[in-house]
Design a protein around this motif. Structure first.
Motif, PDB file in Angstrom:
ATOM      1  N   SER A 159     -27.264  48.269  30.579  1.00 40.43           N
ATOM      2  CA  SER A 159     -26.212  47.276  30.515  1.00 40.43           C
ATOM      3  C   SER A 159     -24.993  47.467  29.833  1.00 40.43           C
ATOM      4  CB  SER A 159     -26.461  45.816  30.168  1.00 40.43           C
ATOM      5  OG  SER A 159     -27.577  45.513  31.103  1.00 40.43           O
ATOM      6  N   GLU A 160     -25.273  48.306  28.379  1.00 39.30           N
ATOM      7  CA  GLU A 160     -24.109  48.457  27.775  1.00 39.30           C
ATOM      8  C   GLU A 160     -23.373  49.748  28.191  1.00 39.30           C
ATOM      9  OE1 GLU A 160     -26.560  47.328  23.505  1.00 39.30           O
ATOM     10  OE2 GLU A 160     -26.067  49.374  24.144  1.00 39.30           O
ATOM     11  N   GLY A 161     -24.175  50.705  28.873  1.00 37.32           N
ATOM     12  CA  GLY A 161     -23.547  51.921  29.605  1.00 37.32           C
ATOM     13  C   GLY A 161     -22.670  51.552  30.910  1.00 37.32           C
ATOM     14  N   LYS A 162     -23.281  50.476  31.497  1.00 35.54           N
ATOM     15  CA  LYS A 162     -22.499  49.907  32.721  1.00 35.54           C
ATOM     16  C   LYS A 162     -21.077  49.389  32.141  1.00 35.54           C
ATOM     17  CE  LYS A 162     -26.239  49.485  35.956  1.00 35.54           C
ATOM     18  NZ  LYS A 162     -27.039  48.476  36.850  1.00 35.54           N
ATOM     19  N   LEU A 163     -21.327  48.520  30.921  1.00 34.87           N
ATOM     20  CA  LEU A 163     -20.002  47.946  30.371  1.00 34.87           C
ATOM     21  C   LEU A 163     -18.940  48.890  30.155  1.00 34.87           C
ATOM     22  CD1 LEU A 163     -18.583  45.449  29.575  1.00 34.87           C
ATOM     23  CD2 LEU A 163     -19.850  45.910  27.106  1.00 34.87           C
ATOM     24  N   THR A 164     -19.527  50.143  29.303  1.00 37.82           N
ATOM     25  CA  THR A 164     -18.610  51.105  29.097  1.00 37.82           C
ATOM     26  C   THR A 164     -18.012  52.107  30.417  1.00 37.82           C
ATOM     27  OG1 THR A 164     -20.019  51.800  26.830  1.00 37.82           O
ATOM     28  CG2 THR A 164     -18.528  53.543  27.991  1.00 37.82           C
ATOM     29  N   GLU A 165     -18.980  52.131  31.213  1.00 41.47           N
ATOM     30  CA  GLU A 165     -18.277  52.543  32.470  1.00 41.47           C
ATOM     31  C   GLU A 165     -17.136  51.734  33.095  1.00 41.47           C
ATOM     32  OE1 GLU A 165     -21.177  53.474  35.428  1.00 41.47           O
ATOM     33  OE2 GLU A 165     -19.973  54.177  36.895  1.00 41.47           O
ATOM     34  N   SER A 166     -17.584  50.405  33.119  1.00 37.98           N
ATOM     35  CA  SER A 166     -16.557  49.288  33.692  1.00 37.98           C
ATOM     36  C   SER A 166     -15.291  49.599  32.963  1.00 37.98           C
ATOM     37  CB  SER A 166     -17.207  47.784  33.651  1.00 37.98           C
ATOM     38  OG  SER A 166     -18.324  47.771  34.404  1.00 37.98           O
ATOM     39  N   ARG A 167     -15.513  49.667  31.797  1.00 37.16           N
ATOM     40  CA  ARG A 167     -13.988  49.833  30.660  1.00 37.16           C
ATOM     41  C   ARG A 167     -13.436  51.028  31.322  1.00 37.16           C
ATOM     42  NH1 ARG A 167     -16.574  48.335  24.917  1.00 37.16           N
ATOM     43  NH2 ARG A 167     -16.782  46.172  25.172  1.00 37.16           N
ATOM     44  N   GLN A 168     -13.942  52.181  31.308  1.00 39.15           N
ATOM     45  CA  GLN A 168     -13.274  53.227  31.850  1.00 39.15           C
ATOM     46  C   GLN A 168     -12.870  53.263  33.322  1.00 39.15           C
ATOM     47  OE1 GLN A 168     -16.332  56.507  31.959  1.00 39.15           O
ATOM     48  NE2 GLN A 168     -16.373  56.573  29.460  1.00 39.15           N
TER      49      GLN A 168
END
Length: 729
Positions: free
Chosen positions: A493-502
């Motif tokens: 979920s943290e990785g997806k949040l980072t990807e969403s920010r990108q």
């Protein structure tokens, strides 16, 4: 051969092949659906572009009618002062580049005035637009042909000039330059899909418009795909796939519509190479099929080779062993190494059975003792465990693991016992795990909290949160008790949040690009459309002012003319504020000098601009964002700084472009302004920071109340365009 196809190995391989068929069928079905969606989207885009092109044509003809009507009613034309009329035409010609020429024709066909210079007498009495204007006494449109004055292929539009008695004294005309329209029609080009071509032809197959503009001039030339012309003319509307002259398979969506510029219908064709239209579905299909093939191939190879050593060989050894044991040979042994997998455990059990009957009593007593210790360990683990619970010795060898090891890491508990706990750590975490265990062993009774990565039985990585306690001196446990829980989903979920920010950053960059494109389009529309209408109004007012029959309306006409001039100036200012053409034409340095001087003059400031020379023009994205930051900073100086002087400095250094905007005004508290911006009181600060960040740079404020302020922004000299991560951005 029959034994090969009926054996256990073949059955395992056949099972793998059958398991691979559903993914293959599903991949092909998805690819077919994706192609259908791409085709439907292409057809819808074609219809939208047809409507847009028709609307732009109507606007262009209406604007030309308005301009010709104003020229026909102008004082210079009405009084037949051809010298002054030529000056008027040249002024209008410079303002409206869409026309190849503007002029006035006498009733005998001689051109009496022209925006382009006349080297000799030119007679246009045979041109259709001239004859139709005389016959219909209204706006007329000629055929698509080469102009005798301009030398360009164009459409000529004519409008009669009437004497007060109603008699036609001349015809004013405008030649529409299709080459210029083809290059400058940004509205149609922005709707064009990537890799597609938009072509408009008449009933003879002559190209009237082509987007994007090819390297070789094609407007006015026959359609390269002439073999398809009869199909286009016969079917009027449709969608087909054919091979173009280059041998490439291309999809064509064509629509027949009426046009005021040509006789008969025009056909609008949106063509996309099959390879381009289906590029994404084909890429996804190939990637998925390749993945399925690789996985199936690896499984087949491993199953075929591994089955011999892992299944067939142990089974054959067990068959031979049981045959000898049944014959009474108690010295028989399987001859296989003892390990922790199921078959090896089975062979080990047979060996132990043959040699250990006399040891049953001692083993029973040992089993009772181990059971008692196991119960004590289990009781201690229940008191300390959270999810997975285990015990290791001081070297990390596993003494116990709870049954839920299978659900978390996929390993059987029996397989893990006796192995080192470090066998399950992700390679990059091994040094830290060794170091932390050594620290824990040295501190009796201590507890550690850590996060590690462990290797799942299927080879994947799992994140865990671990709590380890030193119970080596506890006789009931005698080891290191560890409890851990799986936090892989949280990490994902943290990785997806980072990807969403990108993704959000990429979308923000695209939004800025679209915003600047829209600003450029609005600025052009203000200049070409509203500016043209105001120019026509100004010409009409001038004509009325110079008319002898104004009956005391002169002051009012002059006042109206001044209002129109003032509105024209305001439209010009709005157009420049939306998107100064100087930024596109002359570059960042010239645009900054112009804008700084303009703002300083309006606010009564003393301005200074220092700019180090650049080796070459920067990417339009960098120039635009740098100019917008400077624009916002100068606006803040004018509105809030109460400054007397302002300085703008532009300098390339260390692979970056640096921009400084300094003033000697009242300054401000940076922290307070940021807090107000976050609450929405002022978005200028956040806007400058966001623009600099999206361009790959940054922004810094240096300000103190009462001591002026400085805005420092930096941008990369070479712009790296962002990649769109999902099909819909």
């Amino acid at each position: 051969m029959s034994q090969l196809f009926s054996g256990l190995r073949f059955r395992l391989v056949l099972l793998v092949v059958l398991a691979s068929l559903p993914p293959v069928v599903l991949t092909l079905q998805i690819a077919r659906q994706d192609r259908q969606r791409q085709t439907a989207a292409l057809r819808q885009r074609s219809q939208d572009m047809v409507k847009l092109a028709a609307r732009k044509e109507d606007e262009m003809i209406a604007g030309t009618r308005q301009l010709l009507h104003a020229v026909a009613d102008s004082f210079q034309v009405q009084t037949a002062r051809w010298g002054n009329c030529g000056k008027l035409l040249r002024t209008l010609f410079a303002d409206y580049p869409r026309y190849a020429n503007l002029g006035v024709i006498k009733t005998n066909g001689d051109v009496s005035a022209s925006a382009l210079p006349l080297t000799n007498t030119v007679n246009l009495a045979d041109r259709s637009f001239f004859q139709r204007a005389l016959a219909t006494r209204d706006l007329s449109i000629g055929d698509y042909e080469v102009g005798r004055v301009s030398g360009k292929r164009s459409f000529d539009l004519g409008y009669p000039v009437f004497e007060p008695s109603g008699k036609i004294q001349a015809v004013v005309f405008a030649a529409l330059d299709l080459d210029w329209l083809n290059r400058s029609d940004y509205a149609v080009q922005m709707q064009l899909p990537e890799g597609a071509t938009w072509t408009t032809i008449d009933s003879k197959g002559t190209i009237l418009a082509r987007y994007p503009a090819p390297e070789k001039r094609l407007v006015g030339e026959p359609l390269p795909e002439m073999s398809l012309l009869n199909t286009f003319l016969a079917r009027k509307n449709g969608f087909l796939e054919a091979v173009d002259p280059k041998g490439i398979s291309v999809f064509y969506d064509f629509t027949s519509t009426r046009s005021a510029l040509v006789a008969g219908d025009v056909i609008s064709i949106l063509s996309v190479p099959r390879k381009v239209l289906f590029a994404e579905p084909d890429r996804v299909m190939i990637r998925n099929l390749t993945s399925v093939g690789i996985v199936a191939g690896l499984v087949l190879v491993l199953g075929w080779v591994g089955s011999r050593y892992l299944i067939l060989r142990p089974i054959q050894a067990l068959v031979n062993f049981t045959a000898r044991l049944a014959a009474g040979d108690h010295s028989a042994r399987t001859g296989l190494p003892h390990a922790r997998d199921e078959l090896r455990q089975l062979t080990q059990a047979f060996d132990q059975m043959a040699e250990g009957l006399q040891q049953r009593e001692s083993e029973r007593q040992q089993a009772v003792q181990e059971l008692r210790q196991s119960e004590e360990r289990f009781r201690a683990l229940v008191q300390n465990s959270t999810d997975v619970t285990g015990i290791t010795d001081k070297n990390g060898l596993i003494l116990y693991r709870s049954p839920n090891l299978l659900t978390t890491l996929g390993y059987q508990v029996a397989d893990a016992l006796g192995k080192s706990i470090f066998d399950y750590f992700w390679p990059e975490d091994l040094p830290r795990a060794h170091r932390r265990l050594a620290q824990l062993v040295k501190a009796s009774g201590s507890t550690q909290r850590d996060e590690y990565r462990l290797r799942h039985q299927d080879g994947s990585c799992r994140f865990i949160e671990s709590i380890s306690s030193n119970h080596l001196e506890d006789p009931a446990i005698g080891g290191i008790v560890f409890n851990y829980r799986d936090i892989t989903k949280r990490k994902q979920s943290e990785g997806k949040l980072t990807e969403s920010r990108q993704r959000l950053q990429v979308l923000s960059r695209r939004l800025v690009e679209v915003q600047e494109t829209e600003r450029r389009h609005l600025a052009r529309e203000l200049h070409d459309e509203i500016g043209q209408a105001l120019t026509v109004a100004e010409l009409n007012l001038q004509a009325m002012l110079q008319s002898p029959d104004i009956d005391g309306l002169g002051p009012r006409l002059k006042q109206s003319l001044e209002v129109v001039d003032r509105v024209l100036e305001q439209v010009h200012d709005i157009s420049l504020n939306l998107r100064p053409s100087m930024l596109d034409d002359l570059g960042l340095e010239s645009a900054l000098r112009w804008y700084t001087g303009r703002q300083a003059a309006l606010a009564g400031l003393k301005a200074e601009v220092r700019a180090d020379p650049l080796e070459q023009r920067l990417d339009p994205m960098i120039e635009t964002e740098c100019f917008r930051v400077a624009q916002e900073a100068l606006t803040n100086v004018v509105k809030h700084a109460k400054a007397r002087t302002v300085a703008v400095e532009l300098s390339p250094s260390g692979g970056q472009l640096h921009l400084w905007v300094r003033d000697d005004g009242v300054g401000f508290d940076v922290a307070s302004v940021r807090e107000q911006a976050v609450r929405g009181a002022s978005l200028g600060v956040l806007s400058m920071e966001e623009r600099a960040t999206l361009a790959g740079g940054g922004l810094q404020y240096l300000a103190t109340p009462g001591q002026g302020s400085e805005v420092h922004a930096w941008f990369p000299l070479k712009w790296a365009h962002p990649s769109v991560l999902i099909g819909a951005i």
